[in-house]
Design an enzyme around this catalytic site. Structure first.
Site, mmCIF file in Angstrom:
data_model
loop_
_atom_site.group_PDB
_atom_site.id
_atom_site.type_symbol
_atom_site.label_atom_id
_atom_site.label_comp_id
_atom_site.label_asym_id
_atom_site.label_seq_id
_atom_site.Cartn_x
_atom_site.Cartn_y
_atom_site.Cartn_z
ATOM 1 N N THR A 1 -11.190 1.473 -17.171
ATOM 2 C CA THR A 1 -10.531 0.549 -16.231
ATOM 3 C C THR A 1 -11.475 0.431 -15.030
ATOM 4 O OG1 THR A 1 -9.475 2.384 -15.095
ATOM 5 C CG2 THR A 1 -8.241 1.440 -16.927
ATOM 6 N N PHE B 1 -11.228 2.462 -12.746
ATOM 7 C CA PHE B 1 -11.128 3.834 -12.225
ATOM 8 C C PHE B 1 -12.491 4.419 -11.808
ATOM 9 C CE2 PHE B 1 -11.100 8.441 -13.056
ATOM 10 C CZ PHE B 1 -10.021 8.865 -12.316
ATOM 11 N N LYS C 1 -3.117 15.242 -9.341
ATOM 12 C CA LYS C 1 -2.428 14.961 -10.608
ATOM 13 C C LYS C 1 -1.585 16.155 -11.069
ATOM 14 C CE LYS C 1 -3.415 10.682 -11.090
ATOM 15 N NZ LYS C 1 -2.370 9.663 -11.167
ATOM 16 N N TYR D 1 -8.892 15.557 -6.809
ATOM 17 C CA TYR D 1 -8.244 14.596 -7.715
ATOM 18 C C TYR D 1 -7.354 15.348 -8.710
ATOM 19 C CZ TYR D 1 -7.297 11.156 -11.293
ATOM 20 O OH TYR D 1 -6.648 10.345 -12.188
ATOM 21 N N ASP E 1 0.888 -1.172 0.000
ATOM 22 C CA ASP E 1 0.000 0.000 0.000
ATOM 23 C C ASP E 1 0.916 1.210 0.000
ATOM 24 O OD1 ASP E 1 -1.580 2.175 0.662
ATOM 25 O OD2 ASP E 1 -2.874 1.036 2.019
HETATM 26 P P1 NDP Z 1 -7.693 1.059 -11.698
HETATM 27 O O1 NDP Z 1 -8.644 1.380 -10.589
HETATM 28 O O2 NDP Z 1 -8.069 0.036 -12.682
HETATM 29 O O3 NDP Z 1 -6.258 0.720 -11.093
HETATM 30 C C1 NDP Z 1 -5.732 1.422 -10.013
HETATM 31 C C2 NDP Z 1 -4.601 0.626 -9.399
HETATM 32 O O4 NDP Z 1 -4.050 1.390 -8.309
HETATM 33 C C3 NDP Z 1 -5.062 -0.700 -8.842
HETATM 34 O O5 NDP Z 1 -4.156 -1.694 -9.233
HETATM 35 C C4 NDP Z 1 -5.013 -0.497 -7.335
HETATM 36 O O6 NDP Z 1 -4.608 -1.720 -6.722
HETATM 37 C C5 NDP Z 1 -3.903 0.532 -7.197
HETATM 38 N N1 NDP Z 1 -3.968 1.271 -5.948
HETATM 39 C C6 NDP Z 1 -4.942 2.094 -5.502
HETATM 40 N N2 NDP Z 1 -4.632 2.535 -4.273
HETATM 41 C C7 NDP Z 1 -3.438 1.979 -3.947
HETATM 42 C C8 NDP Z 1 -2.591 2.048 -2.817
HETATM 43 N N3 NDP Z 1 -2.906 2.778 -1.740
HETATM 44 N N4 NDP Z 1 -1.443 1.357 -2.821
HETATM 45 C C9 NDP Z 1 -1.110 0.610 -3.890
HETATM 46 N N5 NDP Z 1 -1.860 0.483 -4.991
HETATM 47 C C10 NDP Z 1 -3.018 1.172 -5.006
HETATM 48 O O7 NDP Z 1 -7.452 2.466 -12.415
HETATM 49 P P2 NDP Z 1 -6.464 2.899 -13.600
HETATM 50 O O8 NDP Z 1 -5.719 1.774 -14.143
HETATM 51 O O9 NDP Z 1 -7.261 3.721 -14.527
HETATM 52 O O10 NDP Z 1 -5.515 3.884 -12.797
HETATM 53 C C11 NDP Z 1 -4.108 3.817 -12.836
HETATM 54 C C12 NDP Z 1 -3.545 5.224 -12.790
HETATM 55 O O11 NDP Z 1 -3.934 5.917 -13.966
HETATM 56 C C13 NDP Z 1 -4.021 6.068 -11.613
HETATM 57 O O12 NDP Z 1 -2.931 6.797 -11.096
HETATM 58 C C14 NDP Z 1 -5.043 6.999 -12.258
HETATM 59 O O13 NDP Z 1 -5.165 8.208 -11.545
HETATM 60 C C15 NDP Z 1 -4.417 7.203 -13.621
HETATM 61 N N6 NDP Z 1 -5.286 7.668 -14.671
HETATM 62 C C16 NDP Z 1 -6.408 6.969 -15.004
HETATM 63 C C17 NDP Z 1 -7.214 7.432 -16.035
HETATM 64 C C18 NDP Z 1 -8.481 6.745 -16.409
HETATM 65 O O14 NDP Z 1 -9.321 7.392 -17.090
HETATM 66 N N7 NDP Z 1 -8.692 5.490 -16.074
HETATM 67 C C19 NDP Z 1 -6.847 8.628 -16.800
HETATM 68 C C20 NDP Z 1 -5.679 9.306 -16.336
HETATM 69 C C21 NDP Z 1 -4.912 8.806 -15.326
HETATM 70 P P3 NDP Z 1 -5.159 -2.291 -5.342
HETATM 71 O O15 NDP Z 1 -6.604 -1.898 -5.240
HETATM 72 O O16 NDP Z 1 -4.923 -3.757 -5.457
HETATM 73 O O17 NDP Z 1 -4.295 -1.640 -4.324
HETATM 74 C C1 8X3 Z 2 -8.577 10.304 -15.079
HETATM 75 C C2 8X3 Z 2 -9.141 11.082 -16.205
HETATM 76 O O1 8X3 Z 2 -10.657 13.034 -16.803
HETATM 77 O O2 8X3 Z 2 -11.581 11.260 -15.407
HETATM 78 O O3 8X3 Z 2 -7.448 10.911 -14.572
HETATM 79 O O4 8X3 Z 2 -10.011 12.824 -14.508
HETATM 80 S S1 8X3 Z 2 -10.401 12.114 -15.689
#
Ligand code: NDP
Ligand code: 8X3
Length: 252
Positions: free
Chosen positions: A188, A190, A157, A153, A60
């Protein structure tokens, strides 16, 4: 022993796709996150499929006191990765500022900002001693532009954007590349996480247009990591073709 990539948040989405993309190209991996069962199953699948070493690590990133202990549990050669992908992160809630949930704000700051910083601070000294390494931070379009109710959020970022630039300056003399990849909307877990498991709200985010797939981002991460030694891609903003800016999406 191949090159080693350490990925945070590899149990899902972009991190998981990065694990697959690097394994496909022969990298050995440390894949980390909180959900160890998911990581174990991904590790077994990738190890068999691509004949690489994949170590699942429960970590974590927001718990600074656990980071060194967790890293110490790794075989020694895996404690100095060639590439660190700081991907773990999350959005929680989508409320106007005056209705914001402070616990959710804390969790986003603790994970997206402090977690990235804690782990990088723990791994960077070994990269500095070795004189090489590449840190790739996953930012977001939300770090470039604030959108309604995105408040904290977006701020986390924007912090990733600043921290990336700061790391690049400070680590420059030691042969360490630092890059940021900033995606737009990618489908994802997300939005499921953002809306606390409400799948109807989550699916509505991606309705009427084709979002990025996590594999699209993984391909970009791999591209950034695969440049020759004299080239660094500082920053890459990657959007769905249907998205012009934060919150500006053309839906059919
Ligand atoms: P997901 O929710 O699919 O994946 C997020 C990952 O982060 C999971 O593997 C989760 O694992 C891990 N995570 C969350 N909290 C913790 C923690 N405290 N310690 C360790 N691991 C953690 O989302 P995405 O793949 O979309 O997100 C990945 C990254 O991309 C993030 O930083 C997000 O902000 C960024 N992002 C996403 C976008 C989108 O539209 N999806 C766009 C722009 C950026 P677990 O729960 O097992 O800990
Ligand atoms: C994730 C993309 O536009 O939902 O960082 O914030 S947005």
């Amino acid at each position: 022993m191949g090159k080693i990539v350490f990925i945070t948040g590899a149990s899902s989405g972009i991190g998981r796709s990065c694990a697959s993309r690097f394994a496909e190209s022969g990298y050995d991996l440390v894949i980390s996150g909180r959900r160890i069962e998911k990581l174990q199953s991904i590790a077994s699948e990738l190890a068999v499929r691509f004949k690489v070493v994949v170590i699942p690590l429960q970590l974590d990133v927001s718990r600074q006191e656990e980071i060194n202990r967790s890293l110490a549990s790794l075989p020694e050669e895996f404690r100095i990765p060639d590439i660190l992908i700081n991907n773990a992160g999350l959005a929680l809630g989508l409320e106007p500022f005056h209705k914001g949930n402070i616990e959710q704000w804390d969790q986003m700051i603790d994970t997206n900002v402090k977690g990235l910083v804690y782990l990088s601070r723990a791994l960077a000294p070994a990269m500095v001693s070795r004189g090489s390494g590449h840190i790739i931070n996953i930012g977001s379009i939300a770090g470039r532009e604030v959108y309604p109710n995105g408040n904290i959020y977006c701020a986390t970022k924007a912090a990733v954007d600043s921290i990336t630039k700061a790391m690049r300056i400070d680590l420059l003399p030691y042969g360490i590349k630092v890059s940021q990849i900033a995606p737009g909307a990618a489908e994802t877990e997300f939005s499921t996480v953002r809306f606390s498991g409400d799948e109807i709200l989550a699916q509505a985010v991606y309705e009427g247009f084709e979002p990025l797939r996590p594999e699209d981002i993984a391909e970009a991460v791999y591209y950034v990591a695969s440049q020759p030694p004299h080239v660094n891609i500082n920053d890459l903003l990657i959007m769905p073709a249907a998205q012009a800016a934060a919150g500006i999406i053309h839906r059919k």
